[in-house]
Design a protein around this motif. Structure first.
Motif, PDB file in Angstrom:
ATOM      1  N   ARG A 106       0.815  -1.219   0.000  1.00 49.56           N
ATOM      2  CA  ARG A 106       0.000   0.000   0.000  1.00 49.56           C
ATOM      3  C   ARG A 106       0.847   1.266   0.000  1.00 49.56           C
ATOM      4  N   ARG A 107       2.010   1.218   0.676  1.00 49.90           N
ATOM      5  CA  ARG A 107       2.878   2.399   0.735  1.00 49.90           C
ATOM      6  C   ARG A 107       4.191   2.096  -0.001  1.00 49.90           C
ATOM      7  N   GLY A 108       5.271   2.762   0.388  1.00 51.48           N
ATOM      8  CA  GLY A 108       6.504   2.651  -0.378  1.00 51.48           C
ATOM      9  C   GLY A 108       7.580   1.807   0.281  1.00 51.48           C
ATOM     10  N   PRO A 109       8.747   1.722  -0.325  1.00 51.73           N
ATOM     11  CA  PRO A 109       9.845   0.911   0.207  1.00 51.73           C
ATOM     12  C   PRO A 109      10.267   1.281   1.627  1.00 51.73           C
ATOM     13  N   HIS A 110      10.169   2.555   1.983  1.00 49.48           N
ATOM     14  CA  HIS A 110      10.586   2.983   3.320  1.00 49.48           C
ATOM     15  C   HIS A 110       9.611   2.540   4.408  1.00 49.48           C
ATOM     16  N   GLN A 111       8.418   2.070   4.028  1.00 47.98           N
ATOM     17  CA  GLN A 111       7.423   1.691   5.026  1.00 47.98           C
ATOM     18  C   GLN A 111       7.261   0.169   5.175  1.00 47.98           C
TER      19      GLN A 111
ATOM     20  N   LEU B 167      16.778 -17.690  -5.042  1.00 44.62           N
ATOM     21  CA  LEU B 167      15.840 -18.711  -5.495  1.00 44.62           C
ATOM     22  C   LEU B 167      16.284 -19.284  -6.837  1.00 44.62           C
ATOM     23  N   GLU B 168      16.118 -20.585  -7.003  1.00 51.39           N
ATOM     24  CA  GLU B 168      16.602 -21.251  -8.218  1.00 51.39           C
ATOM     25  C   GLU B 168      15.812 -20.854  -9.454  1.00 51.39           C
ATOM     26  N   GLU B 169      14.494 -20.696  -9.323  1.00 49.48           N
ATOM     27  CA  GLU B 169      13.662 -20.487 -10.505  1.00 49.48           C
ATOM     28  C   GLU B 169      12.864 -19.194 -10.467  1.00 49.48           C
ATOM     29  N   ALA B 170      13.141 -18.319  -9.510  1.00 50.34           N
ATOM     30  CA  ALA B 170      12.381 -17.072  -9.422  1.00 50.34           C
ATOM     31  C   ALA B 170      13.323 -15.902  -9.166  1.00 50.34           C
ATOM     32  N   ALA B 171      12.992 -14.753  -9.754  1.00 48.55           N
ATOM     33  CA  ALA B 171      13.805 -13.543  -9.587  1.00 48.55           C
ATOM     34  C   ALA B 171      12.914 -12.405  -9.117  1.00 48.55           C
ATOM     35  N   PRO B 172      13.381 -11.606  -8.152  1.00 45.75           N
ATOM     36  CA  PRO B 172      12.606 -10.450  -7.700  1.00 45.75           C
ATOM     37  C   PRO B 172      12.733  -9.284  -8.679  1.00 45.75           C
ATOM     38  N   ASN B 173      11.680  -8.486  -8.757  1.00 46.67           N
ATOM     39  CA  ASN B 173      11.652  -7.367  -9.696  1.00 46.67           C
ATOM     40  C   ASN B 173      11.108  -6.128  -8.996  1.00 46.67           C
ATOM     41  N   VAL B 174      11.923  -5.079  -8.912  1.00 44.27           N
ATOM     42  CA  VAL B 174      11.527  -3.816  -8.297  1.00 44.27           C
ATOM     43  C   VAL B 174      11.688  -2.706  -9.325  1.00 44.27           C
ATOM     44  N   ASP B 175      10.670  -1.854  -9.466  1.00 41.01           N
ATOM     45  CA  ASP B 175      10.730  -0.719 -10.386  1.00 41.01           C
ATOM     46  C   ASP B 175      11.607   0.374  -9.764  1.00 41.01           C
ATOM     47  N   PRO B 176      12.711   0.765 -10.404  1.00 47.69           N
ATOM     48  CA  PRO B 176      13.574   1.820  -9.834  1.00 47.69           C
ATOM     49  C   PRO B 176      12.826   3.107  -9.536  1.00 47.69           C
ATOM     50  N   ALA B 177      11.764   3.382 -10.283  1.00 47.57           N
ATOM     51  CA  ALA B 177      11.008   4.622 -10.081  1.00 47.57           C
ATOM     52  C   ALA B 177      10.295   4.651  -8.736  1.00 47.57           C
ATOM     53  N   ASP B 178      10.075   3.461  -8.136  1.00 47.95           N
ATOM     54  CA  ASP B 178       9.394   3.405  -6.838  1.00 47.95           C
ATOM     55  C   ASP B 178      10.322   3.719  -5.672  1.00 47.95           C
TER      56      ASP B 178
ATOM     57  N   THR C 156      18.218  -1.315   0.922  1.00 52.12           N
ATOM     58  CA  THR C 156      19.406  -1.547   0.096  1.00 52.12           C
ATOM     59  C   THR C 156      19.217  -2.788  -0.772  1.00 52.12           C
ATOM     60  N   LEU C 157      18.615  -3.826  -0.198  1.00 49.56           N
ATOM     61  CA  LEU C 157      18.327  -5.032  -0.984  1.00 49.56           C
ATOM     62  C   LEU C 157      17.335  -4.738  -2.103  1.00 49.56           C
ATOM     63  N   LEU C 158      16.319  -3.938  -1.805  1.00 45.90           N
ATOM     64  CA  LEU C 158      15.365  -3.566  -2.856  1.00 45.90           C
ATOM     65  C   LEU C 158      16.063  -2.793  -3.971  1.00 45.90           C
ATOM     66  N   ARG C 159      17.024  -1.968  -3.618  1.00 48.02           N
ATOM     67  CA  ARG C 159      17.777  -1.230  -4.635  1.00 48.02           C
ATOM     68  C   ARG C 159      18.594  -2.199  -5.494  1.00 48.02           C
ATOM     69  N   GLN C 160      19.154  -3.220  -4.863  1.00 49.10           N
ATOM     70  CA  GLN C 160      19.901  -4.224  -5.622  1.00 49.10           C
ATOM     71  C   GLN C 160      18.984  -4.978  -6.574  1.00 49.10           C
ATOM     72  N   PHE C 161      17.767  -5.296  -6.118  1.00 49.18           N
ATOM     73  CA  PHE C 161      16.803  -5.959  -7.010  1.00 49.18           C
ATOM     74  C   PHE C 161      16.479  -5.068  -8.211  1.00 49.18           C
ATOM     75  N   ALA C 162      16.332  -3.766  -7.951  1.00 54.53           N
ATOM     76  CA  ALA C 162      16.011  -2.834  -9.038  1.00 54.53           C
ATOM     77  C   ALA C 162      17.165  -2.705 -10.031  1.00 54.53           C
ATOM     78  N   ASP C 163      18.393  -2.821  -9.520  1.00 53.70           N
ATOM     79  CA  ASP C 163      19.576  -2.697 -10.387  1.00 53.70           C
ATOM     80  C   ASP C 163      19.805  -3.933 -11.253  1.00 53.70           C
ATOM     81  N   THR C 164      19.217  -5.067 -10.846  1.00 56.60           N
ATOM     82  CA  THR C 164      19.403  -6.318 -11.604  1.00 56.60           C
ATOM     83  C   THR C 164      18.039  -6.919 -11.942  1.00 56.60           C
ATOM     84  N   PRO C 165      17.320  -6.306 -12.874  1.00 57.63           N
ATOM     85  CA  PRO C 165      15.994  -6.813 -13.228  1.00 57.63           C
ATOM     86  C   PRO C 165      16.080  -8.212 -13.833  1.00 57.63           C
ATOM     87  N   PRO C 166      14.986  -8.992 -13.746  1.00 54.88           N
ATOM     88  CA  PRO C 166      14.983 -10.340 -14.308  1.00 54.88           C
ATOM     89  C   PRO C 166      15.377 -10.324 -15.783  1.00 54.88           C
TER      90      PRO C 166
END
Length: 436
Positions: free
Chosen positions: A193-198, A212-223, A242-252
């Protein structure tokens, strides 16, 4: 001799029993009462099955149960087979440690459609809780949505994403493992409902998504907010972001067949579908300076035939016990409900904190009881002896910790290779194994 009843055999219940045993020594008898025939509550039925290191805390509780002044009484429902007034007659003090096993209501249109389940039900399903063994969640669609910003949402996403090989060594129930092996889910959207800081997701659990072997996380850098804003966060939150930023930097990159999408700033509005869920309608939000979510009026749909609501839990009321409807817990003042009745853990505070957070609760209430009810030499309440008479008169077949050892041995013997146990998931099978 003082006699105490603790209602609930999860972490809060066992920590309280440990504290009372230390406070009173041989001058008290402590009964831990649970509605299920088996102990450990949240540890057995709530902690993710692939987090065996967390479940290992049950060994500490086992030592408490082995204390000569402590007794486990299972298969006894307080509020059903036994009333609070019955316990008042039997015991000097009563401590409610019932946790918060009920889902909070999602409260939107379409929440009653097939395919919409609460996290208590979904987690109970894969953890072998008897109330949810027959849940049969729809896993035949490609899209699933998880509503929530805490570790339970992460647990659900991770279990939906893991391969059978990754679940080796867990104690996931066989019925869930077999269903997940057939799952068609490839896109899992975590709706926040809210943002990464919450978010309330902790770094250790969040970091597991990267492996995960068969799944990758995806975060929109704009968020993500500006990096400089992370300085306002506490260290744990900062690690998570910081982890969310890493996910955003390495999209699936398409090398993994499943994707876990973070959809921040999204407020669920309604669920649509023809007799079963097909899509979640959300409103785009923003967050004000106080951290409150504000609707923007922008509406869009997230396809999902399975929706798991992970928005929190509440304590079930017990007749004759004052209850806080707003917060879903018992009315209390620092754990005290009245001069004889107390509460600890989530039943006291609501569903917040970690397993270890329950320990100070137990010791605080034990100190209150020791001050209010010092050991006495004259005759008083009869405690467990009177409870046993009531149960026998009502035909209630209580179970003991020795009975639990029989169940535990049978589950261990039936375990899949690499798994610590194969859980028995039905009351009738538990009692049949015990010859009842």
């Amino acid at each position: 001799m003082r006699h105490f009843a603790i209602v609930g055999s999860g972490p809060a219940g066992f920590y309280t029993a440990e504290a009372l045993a230390k406070a009173y020594g041989e001058e008290a008898r402590i009964d831990i009462i649970d509605k299920l025939p088996v102990p450990y509550g949240l540890i057995r039925f709530g902690v993710a099955p692939d987090h065996q290191s967390i479940k290992a805390v049950s060994r500490r509780y086992e030592k408490v149960a082995e204390e000569p002044t402590v007794r486990f009484i299972g298969n006894v429902g307080v509020g059903t087979e036994i009333a609070i007034e019955d316990l008042r007659r039997c015991y000097d003090g009563i401590v409610l440690a019932t946790g918060a096993p009920n889902d909070r209501s999602l409260g939107i249109e379409g929440a009653d459609l097939a395919g919409v389940v609460g996290s208590a039900a979904f987690v109970g399903w894969y953890n072998g809780h008897p109330d949810f063994a027959d849940l049969d969640p729809p896993l035949d669609g490609a899209e699933a949505a998880i509503i929530g910003a805490g570790n339970v949402a992460l647990d659900v996403a991770r279990i939906l994403s893991k391969t059978t090989a990754e679940l080796e060594g867990s104690d996931i129930s066989s019925h869930a493992l077999e269903a997940l092996e057939r799952s068609a889910v490839t896109t899992i959207t975590i709706v926040v409902r809210r943002g990464p800081h919450q978010i309330a997701m902790t770094p250790k659990e969040l970091g597991e998504l990267a492996h995960l072997e068969e799944a990758a996380p995806n975060v929109d850098p704009a968020d993500l907010p500006p990096v400089a804003d992370d300085e306002t966060l506490d260290p744990g939150q900062r690690k998570s972001v910081t982890l969310l930023r890493q996910f955003a930097d390495t999209p699936p990159d398409g090398s993994k067949p499943k994707t876990i999408i973070y959809d921040f700033f999204a407020r669920p509005v309604r669920i649509e579908g023809d007799r079963r869920a097909e899509r979640l309608i959300v409103e785009r939000t923003s967050v004000d300076a106080a951290g409150n979510s504000i609707g923007t009026g922008e509406i869009y749909a997230i396809p999902a035939s399975l929706l798991v609501s992970c928005i929190g839990y509440q304590t079930p009321p017990i007749p004759a016990v004052p209850y806080d409807e707003k917060h879903g817990r018992f009315l209390n003042d620092h754990g005290q409900i009245d001069e004889q009745l107390y509460c600890v853990g989530w039943a006291r505070r609501g569903p917040t904190g970690t397993i270890g957070t329950n320990r100070p609760d137990g010791f605080e209430v034990a100190d209150q009881l020791a001050a209010a009810m010092p050991p006495q030499s004259d005759g008083g309440k009869r405690g467990g002896a009177m409870l046993d008479e009531l149960l026998a008169a009502r035909g209630v077949q209580a179970t003991s910790f020795d009975d639990w050892r029989i169940i535990e041995a049978a589950e261990t013997a039936a375990a899949r290779p690499g798994s610590p146990r194969e859980k028995i998931v039905r009351h009738s099978e538990w009692l049949e194994l015990l010859g009842r």
